[in-house]
Scaffold this motif. Sequence first.
Motif, PDB file in Angstrom:
ATOM      1  N   GLU A 162      92.870 -44.728  33.310  1.00  3.69           N
ATOM      2  CA  GLU A 162      94.065 -44.811  34.144  1.00  3.69           C
ATOM      3  C   GLU A 162      94.052 -43.733  35.217  1.00  3.69           C
ATOM      4  O   GLU A 162      94.347 -43.998  36.391  1.00  3.69           O
ATOM      5  CB  GLU A 162      95.309 -44.656  33.260  1.00  3.69           C
ATOM      6  CG  GLU A 162      96.614 -44.802  34.027  1.00  3.69           C
ATOM      7  CD  GLU A 162      97.820 -44.678  33.116  1.00  3.69           C
ATOM      8  OE1 GLU A 162      98.941 -44.585  33.641  1.00  3.69           O
ATOM      9  OE2 GLU A 162      97.639 -44.676  31.880  1.00  3.69           O
ATOM     10  N   ARG A 163      93.696 -42.493  34.853  1.00  5.02           N
ATOM     11  CA  ARG A 163      93.684 -41.397  35.824  1.00  5.02           C
ATOM     12  C   ARG A 163      92.624 -41.615  36.904  1.00  5.02           C
ATOM     13  O   ARG A 163      92.844 -41.281  38.066  1.00  5.02           O
ATOM     14  CB  ARG A 163      93.418 -40.079  35.085  1.00  5.02           C
ATOM     15  CG  ARG A 163      93.440 -38.829  35.968  1.00  5.02           C
ATOM     16  CD  ARG A 163      94.843 -38.491  36.443  1.00  5.02           C
ATOM     17  NE  ARG A 163      95.677 -38.081  35.333  1.00  5.02           N
ATOM     18  CZ  ARG A 163      95.815 -36.810  34.922  1.00  5.02           C
ATOM     19  NH1 ARG A 163      95.183 -35.843  35.554  1.00  5.02           N
ATOM     20  NH2 ARG A 163      96.607 -36.531  33.924  1.00  5.02           N
ATOM     21  N   GLY A 167      91.501 -44.562  37.847  1.00  2.00           N
ATOM     22  CA  GLY A 167      91.714 -45.825  38.543  1.00  2.00           C
ATOM     23  C   GLY A 167      90.584 -46.817  38.328  1.00  2.00           C
ATOM     24  O   GLY A 167      90.260 -47.596  39.229  1.00  2.00           O
TER      25      GLY A 167
END
Length: 331
Positions: free
Chosen positions: A3-4, A6
């Motif tokens: 998530e961090r 992307g």
Amino acid sequence: MAERAGVGIGTVSRVLNDSPGVAQATRVRVRAVMQELGYRPSPTARNLSLGRTQTLGVIAPFFTSPSVVERLRGIDDVVGGSAYDLTLFNIETLDQRRAALRRFARRDRVDGVIVISLPLKPGEVRALHRDRVPTVLIDVAHALLPNVAIDDVAGGAMAARHLLEAGHRQIAFVGDVEDNPFAFASSQRRLDGLRRELLEAGVTLPASYVRRGPFGRESALELTRELLALGRRPTAIFAASDVQAFGVLDAAARVGLAVPGDLSVIGFDDIELAAAIGLTTVRQPLRESGRVGARLLLQALDREEQPTPGPAPRLPELEIVVRRTVSQPVA
């Protein structure tokens, strides 16, 4: 991390495993996030995902006894330089004996097992084969499992010959009880070798000259006291192990007998302390047996197959180590 950065979870996995198919810019970004979050891959989790624990189990009875310690040293000589860790399961009670293979020797806990000195029951062997746990036995022979074992009968015969060649005819034996809880059989086999050699030489081994009890120095001391109290005491004693030979020496000293002037003593194993006190003994390759067993197991794991059943390649030969405790009997 995905998530961090992307990206997808699959992309993070490929970066962690240095797999192809990830753009260099993406790889750099994911690694920067790993550093930012302080992420460290877990070797344990990775091994479990691959079906490996990177751990080898060693089942050892009374692991502080000198002969077992030497075998463990040999195992560590080999495994210490590998990618595997060692986990030791010590057995000192029958409850631990019953639990050993059921709880410990499972593929979800270890990748392979070395069993020292414990004869395995048929059901235990079947369970190891069923669970496909690579297993090597040390100091125990078995037709269905690879094993590293000496010829105890030959060793007992060697001790007898050495005493006969020194001129002894009144030769006694101190060893383990035959029906012991753990089914250890080396002491009985060494007695068989002694009997065979004495019979071939025309020498009688009276029943009163065979003394057996629980393994240990104190037990051997008491058994030797019984022998030395006989009307016709032996001139020589073969102890089934060096530890028991130390008990024989203690008993002789307590009644004022000189060794070897009044009583000759020979042991079996050649543990470290034997040299320090000058004990004549039958040397067996304790440490090398551990090395050979460990190599057999690692080779099987490298090939991802079960090790070949039956005896291992030959060990160094048994030999008599002549020191100070055997001489000609006093006329």
